[in-house]
Design an enzyme around this catalytic site. Structure first.
Site, PDB file in Angstrom:
ATOM      1  N   THR A 121       0.815  -1.221   0.000  1.00 55.66           N
ATOM      2  CA  THR A 121       0.000   0.000   0.000  1.00 55.66           C
ATOM      3  C   THR A 121       0.845   1.266   0.000  1.00 55.66           C
ATOM      4  OG1 THR A 121      -1.504   1.305   1.374  1.00 55.66           O
ATOM      5  CG2 THR A 121      -0.152  -0.274   2.518  1.00 55.66           C
ATOM      6  N   TYR A 145      -1.640   0.006   9.831  1.00 56.72           N
ATOM      7  CA  TYR A 145      -1.915  -0.635   8.544  1.00 56.72           C
ATOM      8  C   TYR A 145      -0.669  -0.520   7.664  1.00 56.72           C
ATOM      9  CZ  TYR A 145      -3.760  -1.152   3.823  1.00 56.72           C
ATOM     10  OH  TYR A 145      -3.953  -1.543   2.520  1.00 56.72           O
TER      11      TYR A 145
END
Ligand code: UDP
Length: 331
Positions: A121, A145
């Site tokens: 990501t 995350y």
């Protein structure tokens, strides 16, 4: 003589991006084997190959799946992916995303499957003062995350050195849209991502969209993101798989279009695409959000031959709207 099926083990194949990857893999002649614990995925999204219901925490289940299907490669999507939740419960992200991935990577190496496509990501880049991000940009995640995904990238590099594991790592920007055929699409319960939340607000399924923060250092004060269509995203994955099967080296690719849109601009596009107003209000910043995340890289275009042709906001919102009206998955 019949050809041996080319299985690809797809962790998280019942989820949003994983299910679209399975559809494209099947269309390209592979047999996607979905490995998913259905904690956030949908059995109805598994339409293109077999499913092994199991957890990444369960090494024996992973070993059994490798033994039964003997995949040529792994595509690893299964992960928790919500910034807000990661701020509240970082341990959940480290446990599931890092330890679960380590199990999968170790099982893959033990089975002799050394080609691995990983869904990372742009959140691994963190806050970078408005610069366009390329694969060499520093990785300074600001939420668990992003940190958990960066950690898995490091595991893959270490296993590359020690065991010859070759990986293609994709750092996604903001994924949106749905299968244009309407067979599958994004379906989180509860939904937290901007475009589906916006569509729920348009449809009266929630009172309004709350814009998280209007005091960012951007032209209209709202966060800037780079949106990419899920079909284009999974197209890059199949190109990445081919890259590995062709024997090429491990590589990292950003997957974004290079065009950044503020939250307010996305709302404007939603109005144009659906012909309906987006009821909205203004709220405080959401903790863990970076000001701007926009890709500045052409590596995937030049090296993989990636052509993100559906990634206009108009098409992404139209496809998401068609899927929204179908009603998502139930169960
Ligand atoms: N956003 C918002 N309201 C919402 C959901 C998202 O204002 O209800 C904003 C969010 O702050 C971010 C952008 O929309 O700037 C995209 O957020 P999303 O959760 O879709 O993806 P993320 O960037 O966290 O991966």
């Amino acid at each position: 003589m019949t050809e041996t099926p080319k299985h690809v083990l797809v962790s998280g194949g019942a989820g949003y991006i994983g299910s679209h990857a399975c559809k494209l893999l099947a269309a390209r002649g592979y047999v996607p084997v979905c490995f998913d614990n259905l904690s956030t995925g949908w059995l109805q999204a598994v339409k293109y190959g077999p499913i092994v219901e199991g957890s990444l925490m369960d090494r024996a289940a992973l070993d059994a799946a490798f033994a039964v299907y003997q995949p040529v490669a792994v595509m690893h999507f299964a992960a928790f992916s919500q910034v807000g939740e990661a701020m509240v419960d970082p341990g959940k992200y480290w446990r599931n995303n890092v330890f679960g991935s380590l199990n999968l990577i170790e099982a893959s190496v033990a089975a002799g499957v050394l080609d691995f496509v990983f869904s990372s990501t742009c959140a691994t880049y963190g806050e970078q003062d408005g610069v366009l991000l390329d694969e060499a940009s520093a990785q300074k995640p600001i939420n668990a995350y992003g940190s958990s995904k960066r950690a898995v990238e490091e595991i893959l590099r270490d296993f590359g050195v020690s065991y010859g594991l070759r990986s293609v790592i994709f750092r996604y920007f903001n994924v949106a849209g749905a299968d244009p055929d309407g067979e599958i699409g994004e379906c989180h319960r509860p939904e937290t991502h901007l475009i589906p939340v916006m569509l729920e607000a348009i449809d009266g399924q929630r009172p309004e969209l709350v814009i998280y923060g209007t005091d960012y250092d951007t032209p209209d004060g709202t966060c800037i993101r780079d949106y990419v269509h899920v079909m284009d995203l999974v197209d890059a994955h199949v190109l990445g798989l081919q890259w590995l099967l062709d024997g090429k080296e491990s590589r990292v690719f950003n997957l974004g279009t290079g065009a950044g849109f503020t939250v307010k601009e996305v709302i404007g596009h939603a109005r144009a695409a659906t012909g309906k107003k987006v009821p909205h209000s203004f709220g405080p910043r959401r903790s863990g959000d970076a000001t701007a995340l926009v890709s500045g890289s052409h590596r995937a275009l030049h090296e993989l031959g990636w052509d993100p042709k559906r990634s206009s906001l108009k098409l992404m919102i139209q496809d998401a709207w068609t899927w929204h009206k179908i009603g998502g998955f139930h169960g």
